[in-house]
Structures are given as C-alpha cells and as structure tokens.
Scaffold this active site. Structure first.
Site, PDB file in Angstrom:
ATOM      1  CE  LYS A 145      -0.316  -0.208   5.038  1.00  0.00           C
ATOM      2  NZ  LYS A 145      -1.191  -0.244   6.212  1.00  0.00           N
TER       3      LYS A 145
ATOM      4  NE  ARG B 175      -5.656   0.423  12.489  1.00  0.00           N
ATOM      5  CZ  ARG B 175      -4.484   0.180  11.877  1.00  0.00           C
ATOM      6  NH1 ARG B 175      -3.535   1.109  11.882  1.00  0.00           N
ATOM      7  NH2 ARG B 175      -4.258  -0.980  11.300  1.00  0.00           N
TER       8      ARG B 175
ATOM      9  CE1 TYR C  32      15.081  31.125   5.566  1.00  0.00           C
ATOM     10  CE2 TYR C  32      15.160  28.785   4.994  1.00  0.00           C
ATOM     11  CZ  TYR C  32      14.932  30.101   4.637  1.00  0.00           C
ATOM     12  OH  TYR C  32      14.569  30.406   3.351  1.00  0.00           O
TER      13      TYR C  32
END
Length: 368
Positions: free
Chosen positions: A35, A130, A256
C-alpha cells in the site's frame, strides 16, 4: 534529471526481505503489503520485485486496479474493504478480496445485486481498537455473511497486532491472540494475524497467512532495545549531490534562525535536498549522513531545498558533485527517523514526487 536528487530502489533487497519473511514463517503463505505506493518505493516497481509473494495487500481500489491492469493475477486484498456500495461492482470486476470490519459493510453485501461472489476476510478487533468487529459481534455477523449470496462461503478471519513491535511487552500480543482465539472459536476458514514484527518476533501468530509490510522495505519493525535484530536490506537509498563547499568563519551561524554556530573556521557543505523532497525538517543538528561513503552530520535547520553539513576532516576525501546518502545503504532510515521524532514508515512514504526514482538495474522513473 538535472538536480540529481533521487531515491534509488533496490529490487534485490526487496526479494531478499521477502525471503526473510518466508524463512521466518515457513508454514505460512505470504501476503506482501504494498500500500501507499509500495511504501514510497513505487507500487508497480515493488510488485515486480515481489511477484513471488502469494498475494498482495493494498488499502483501496486506486491501488488495486493498477495491479490488475498490469497483469498481476495474485489475490489482492483491500485492507480497508469497500467504502461505499458502488465499489462492490469494481471489486467483482477486478476479482479483489475485501476486508469486512463493520456491520454496515455486512448490510451492504446483503443488499448487493446478484453477481460474482466476493472473497471476504472478516476483521476481528482483538485489542488494537481501530477497525474490526468486537468479539461478541463475530458469531452473528459471520453467520449472516455465510448466508449472503454476494459472499463466497469460504470466509477468512483477520486481525492486527498492536504491540508486536515491542518484544519487551510480554502481555499485549498473547492477550490479543487469546481474544482472537475466543472470538473465532468454532469458525472455519484461514487466519491471518501477523504483521512484520509478528512475523519476525512472534511465531505463534503466523497462522495460515502472514502480512509483512515494513520489513519488506528493509526497515527493522521493532521499537525495543533487544540486541537481536532482523537481517534485512534497505530497499531505498535517498541521495543527492554535494553542490557547494563553503569556508565559514568561527562564530558564523548556519541556516534559518542561525541555530548552529561554527566553533572554528571550517568547511560547510551544501546538499541539494530538503523538506520539499521529504527529508524531515525536524532532523536536528548532528543527524548523520554519508558523503562519498564518509560519515558527516547535519548542521542547522533543514530548508525546503537545501541542507548544510559538516565537512571538517573530509576536505581531501570529498568534492562538489559527490553523492550524499541521507538514508539507505550504510545508514538505516530508522536511525534518521528516531532522531527526527518519527518512524521509518513516514520518511519512506513521504519522499516527494519531485525526487527522481532510479531502479538499481539502471531503469529510472522521473518525478511522479
């Protein structure tokens, strides 16, 4: 390809890892889980390497249909089952097996029009909470499916292990096994319980079918600290070229936010990869990488397209254009994931479409 940021896919590693699954569960058939675009490696690319698997498992029709259209005759299981009534006809047309995990799906099948009977895997919630039927629902819904004209009478049973990746947890997996045994008592049909961690660590879960997923891609499925690790090979190496070498003064801050300061005058490399390619933005300074085979480390924040790396001690060993390995051979993706506060699954699945996929036998596929 101009940028040369690429994910090199290793078909031989996929085949090796499939062989490891068979070795671990020699009495079981193997359903390869491919998948999520083959965990980021490419659905059809992975299917070709794993064509000796006994079956494939995917999430949805959009993943299953390309396999059939490419000529694969393997059983293909939809792990989430049908989402709506209109999908049943496509499941029939493409000869797909389906998971049934809820009463509404049983009702959907009972209301289906006449046609080819569908192969059903009835999912039992043995403790993951689930998807799946609660154990007390199983006998009645199994009975209804057995009498349903749209369903092949050979109904299989399936569940999923929640904590098999933690071998130090000695109670959860045995308790799920017990619940599954109680819920399925007296019911016929083949069983499938084992994911990758179960395949390698819990032989009592192997049953008729095992469903290896992450292990096929060379990732250690265990989260515990036990010394014994599986013998797996990474199926993806993410790499990009060193595009610049800067000589930066002591005290200068990198990237950054200036979160990393140079402790001395030093060479800093710039690599053509960033979070826009799927390299994790939360990877901290010090995260390892390989430059032309030599160990180095990340400096400062990850940008969208670029990262900076420490080249101290490597100036004579590396040069602009050399490959930098972010994960893969020589550097397990699970190591990068752990430092970044995530899991190897997410990093593999998150490699972005602009990263060129190159198959080790020399055939590539551009951004997808």
């Amino acid at each position: 390809m101009t940028r040369r940021t690429r994910a090199i896919i290793h078909p031989e590693a996929l085949r090796h890892n499939l062989a490891q699954a068979r070795h671990a569960a020699p009495q079981s058939r193997v359903m390869a889980v491919i998948k999520a675009d083959g965990y980021g490696h490419g659905l059809l690319r992975v299917a070709a390497a794993l064509r000796r698997a006994d079956a494939f498992a995917v999430t949805c029709l959009e993943e299953a249909i390309p396999l059939r259209e490419a000529g694969y005759a393997h059983p293909i299981l939809l792990l989430s089952g049908p989402f709506e009534p209109s999908e049943l006809e496509a499941c029939r047309r493409y000869r797909l097996d389906i998971v049934v995990h809820a009463p509404w799906q049983v009702e959907l099948l009972e209301a289906a029009s006449a046609g080819r009977a569908l192969s059903v895997w009835l999912k039992i919630d043995s403790g993951m909470h689930r998807l799946g039927l609660m154990p007390e629902q199983v006998p009645e819904l199994h009975r209804r499916l057995t009498g349903c004209a749209a369903v092949n009478t050979h109904i299989r049973l399936i569940t999923h292990m929640a904590c098999a990746d933690d071998r130090a947890d000695h109670s959860s997996t045995p308790e799920q096994l017990r619940r599954f045994a109680v819920a399925s008592e007296g019911l016929g049909g083949e069983r499938s319980l084992a994911n990758s961690a179960s395949v390698l660590g819990w032989p009592e879960t192997h049953a008729d079918w095992v469903r290896p997923g992450i292990m096929l891609y060379g990732v250690d499925p265990f989260c515990d600290a036990l010394a014994e690790r599986p013998v797996l090979q990474p199926a993806m190496t993410l790499c990009s070229p060193l595009m610049a070498v800067r000589h930066v003064a002591a005290g200068a801050r990198i990237g950054y936010g200036g979160t990393w300061s140079c402790p001395e005058d030093m060479p800093v490399g710039v690599v053509a990869i960033g979070y826009g390619d799927g390299y994790p933005r939360h990877a901290p300074s010090g995260t390892p990488l390989l430059v032309n085979g030599h160990r180095s480390r990340l400096l400062g924040r990850v940008s969208m397209d670029l990262i900076c790396i420490d080249l101290r001690g490597l100036e004579q060993q590396v040069q602009v254009g050399d490959d930098v390995v972010l994960w893969g051979r020589g550097l397990p993706v699970e190591q990068i994931a752990a430092l970044s506060g995530t899991i190897g699954y997410e990093l593999l699945c998150g490699v972005s479409p602009r990263v060129y996929r190159e198959v080790e036998d020399g055939h590539g596929q551009g951004p997808e």
